[in-house]
Design an enzyme around this catalytic site. Structure first.
Site, PDB file in Angstrom:
ATOM      1  N   GLU A 185      11.631  -3.225  -4.753  1.00 34.72           N
ATOM      2  CA  GLU A 185      10.176  -3.118  -4.730  1.00 34.72           C
ATOM      3  C   GLU A 185       9.741  -1.732  -4.281  1.00 34.72           C
ATOM      4  O   GLU A 185       8.766  -1.174  -4.818  1.00 34.72           O
ATOM      5  CB  GLU A 185       9.588  -4.183  -3.803  1.00 34.72           C
ATOM      6  N   ASP A 235       5.555  -4.244  -4.384  1.00 33.10           N
ATOM      7  CA  ASP A 235       5.373  -5.686  -4.510  1.00 33.10           C
ATOM      8  C   ASP A 235       4.095  -5.994  -5.282  1.00 33.10           C
ATOM      9  O   ASP A 235       4.062  -6.885  -6.140  1.00 33.10           O
ATOM     10  CB  ASP A 235       5.331  -6.315  -3.113  1.00 33.10           C
TER      11      ASP A 235
END
Length: 290
Positions: free
Chosen positions: A135, A63
């Site tokens: 992610e 992320d």
């Protein structure tokens, strides 16, 4: 029984290796096997198999990597945008729905290790699971290959989305952009008619966008919001194209009118000059006679 169990484990390992190779081909990187397995391990699978390591730490890392690369790209490509608008652009790219669409493009759901409960409720196509896993994969690429490789992967997967988001209005979503466009064109407020099909755990939603009683676009998705966004995008493109076509026609008509006016002015000037020349010649002849 033990031989059968061992044979099944060997077959599972072969299948897993084959699927990982397929995924790595789509990513464009060969990753350390254990790292890729962890990136694909959802907590539901880990819980049902004795508390295995999950992909959540890699998701946390990925992320941050994704956010850094997207933010850097937006900062460099939009030097005149203020901070608030850059933040909205980033939010339009780095969100669960957008990440899930990128994950679907990779068919990432085929490779995720899910528990039986999530498997039975359509977990392989859930936006949250796809987004989190993507992610985690980005985080794995960063750990295994470094920032340059992770950055290249993010650019390859997300640059089209960044460009697409840059074309949207201030709200940076298709529904807001459609509402802004229809207001500017004097067409009224968009409405969405939504229908759903399928069982509760695997519903498909279909939305139709209507403006002033006219249907302009449809969209489908696993959620009402996703279907409405797709319908709004379709309607926005259709109305925008019609508006651009009208603007082009108006411009062409204005150019023709301006050209005709210029020609008429030139003809008037020429006639005036000719009349003046004739008058001057007559006066000269009269003086000569005198």
């Amino acid at each position: 029984m033990s031989e059968l169990s061992n044979a099944k484990k060997q077959a599972d390992n072969v299948n897993a290796a084959s699927s990982h190779t397929l995924l790595e081909g789509r990513l464009g990187y060969h990753l350390e096997s254990a790292l890729l397995v962890r990136a694909l391990t959802h907590r539901s699978y880990a819980y049902e198999n004795g508390g295995l390591p999950t992909n959540e730490r890699l998701e946390f890392l990925g992320d941050s990597v994704l956010g850094l690369v997207v933010t850097d790209t937006l900062y460099r490509t939009h030097p005149d945008l203020p901070e608030g608008q850059l933040a909205k652009l980033r939010a339009a790219v780095v969100n669960s729905r957008a990440l899930a669409e990128v994950g679907r493009g990779l068919e990432l759901g085929l490779f995720i290790r899910l528990g039986r409960g999530e498997e039975g409720t359509g977990g392989r196509d859930k936006a949250s699971i796809l987004a989190d896993t993507l992610e985690a994969v980005i985080g794995a690429v960063y750990l295994d290959q470094g920032l340059d490789a992770a950055s290249e992967l993010v650019h390859r997967l997300f640059d089209p989305l960044i460009e697409k988001s840059s074309n949207l209005g201030a709200g940076l979503d298709w529904k807001t952009s459609l509402q802004e466009l229809t207001a500017a064109e004097g067409l009224g407020v968009p409405e969405y008619l939504v229908t759903e099909t399928g069982p509760d755990h695997e519903k498909t939603f279909t939305a139709a966008a209507r403006v002033g009683g006219v249907s302009y676009g449809t969209g489908t998705g696993r959620s009402k919001k996703e279907a409405e966004q797709q319908a709004a995008e379709s309607a926005w493109r259709e109305i925008r194209a019609a508006a651009d076509e009208r603007a082009a026609a108006d411009k062409a008509a204005a150019e023709v009118a301006a050209s005709a006016e210029a020609a008429a002015d030139a003809a008037t000037d020429a006639a005036g000059e000719e009349a003046a020349d004739t008058s001057s010649s007559t006066e000269s002849a009269d003086r000569a006679s005198a």
